[in-house]
Motif scaffolding. Sequence first.
Motif, PDB file in Angstrom:
ATOM      1  N   GLY A  50       1.321   3.933  -7.185  1.00 20.87           N
ATOM      2  CA  GLY A  50       1.874   3.760  -5.948  1.00 20.87           C
ATOM      3  C   GLY A  50       3.265   4.307  -5.993  1.00 20.87           C
ATOM      4  O   GLY A  50       3.647   5.021  -4.955  1.00 20.87           O
TER       5      GLY A  50
ATOM      6  N   ARG B 201       0.861  -1.031   0.176  1.00 20.89           N
ATOM      7  CA  ARG B 201       0.015  -0.052   0.056  1.00 20.89           C
ATOM      8  C   ARG B 201       0.815   1.279   0.128  1.00 20.89           C
ATOM      9  O   ARG B 201       2.061   1.119   0.520  1.00 20.89           O
ATOM     10  CB  ARG B 201      -0.957   0.156   1.265  1.00 20.89           C
ATOM     11  CG  ARG B 201      -1.921  -0.928   1.091  1.00 20.89           C
ATOM     12  CD  ARG B 201      -2.707  -0.838   2.645  1.00 20.89           C
ATOM     13  NE  ARG B 201      -3.905  -1.876   2.556  1.00 20.89           N
ATOM     14  CZ  ARG B 201      -3.941  -3.265   2.611  1.00 20.89           C
ATOM     15  NH1 ARG B 201      -2.757  -4.023   2.762  1.00 20.89           N
ATOM     16  NH2 ARG B 201      -5.047  -3.758   2.625  1.00 20.89           N
TER      17      ARG B 201
ATOM     18  N   PRO C 111      -5.694   3.599  -0.464  1.00 21.24           N
ATOM     19  CA  PRO C 111      -4.943   2.395  -1.243  1.00 21.24           C
ATOM     20  C   PRO C 111      -6.075   1.542  -1.630  1.00 21.24           C
ATOM     21  O   PRO C 111      -7.047   1.434  -0.955  1.00 21.24           O
ATOM     22  CB  PRO C 111      -4.178   1.845  -0.284  1.00 21.24           C
ATOM     23  CG  PRO C 111      -3.759   2.768   0.969  1.00 21.24           C
ATOM     24  CD  PRO C 111      -5.184   3.419   1.113  1.00 21.24           C
TER      25      PRO C 111
END
Length: 227
Positions: free
Chosen positions: A183, A17, A60
């Motif tokens: 990410g 995450r 996330p």
Amino acid sequence: MREYGNFLRKIFTKVDRVPLDVVRRYQDFYSALICDVLGKHQVMHVDLTPLSPGMRFCGPAVTSLGPDLTVRRMAIDLAEPGDVLVVAAGGVRDYACFGDGTAQRMMTKSLAGAVIDGCVRDAAGIRRLGFPTFCRGVTPRNYHYPAAGDHGAVNVPVVCGDVLVEPGDLVFGDDDGVVVVPGAMAAEVADEVADRLSAERAQRGSWTDYPPFAVEEELVRRGYDVQ
């Protein structure tokens, strides 16, 4: 479902995450500015809108491939507080695959919201809960489950609203729509958005009288006849 290849029927319990401190930096941002920093990319289809005005989320991604109920429940079980459930339901409008019962359970787990690439039902109940839910529409008719259960997966890369979403990517939604920040780029994008937001607020805060756009010279240069 051929594009998902070996991901079918896979359940991944671990998600890399975006760090919480990075997620928190996005709380004061808005999707249009994030979109600008991302070069106008990473924006989900215009049909994916909030069920109620003012709904917003940031967190996330936990991904669920397909509309199947049991697969989606597995994804929710694996989700952590602050996560956003991303359901890649293929954009189907004829059937709903999310309702207020699921939304309420997600709220008890402090999940941030849900993006359903398809339809939802129990819209009034979801609105009463205030659970941030983005979808393509509303219909009272849901699937007869299991629905394509053999073609599901959890926490695999999915396409939702025409955008690739990797588990753990940062998903941001507000009244303008949904933006996905990969990410690996989330911290860098946050730096740029913060700088632009600070400059924007300083500029707009300085307006006490009407500031002319002063575009006449540019229009003349482009061939306009200003009389």
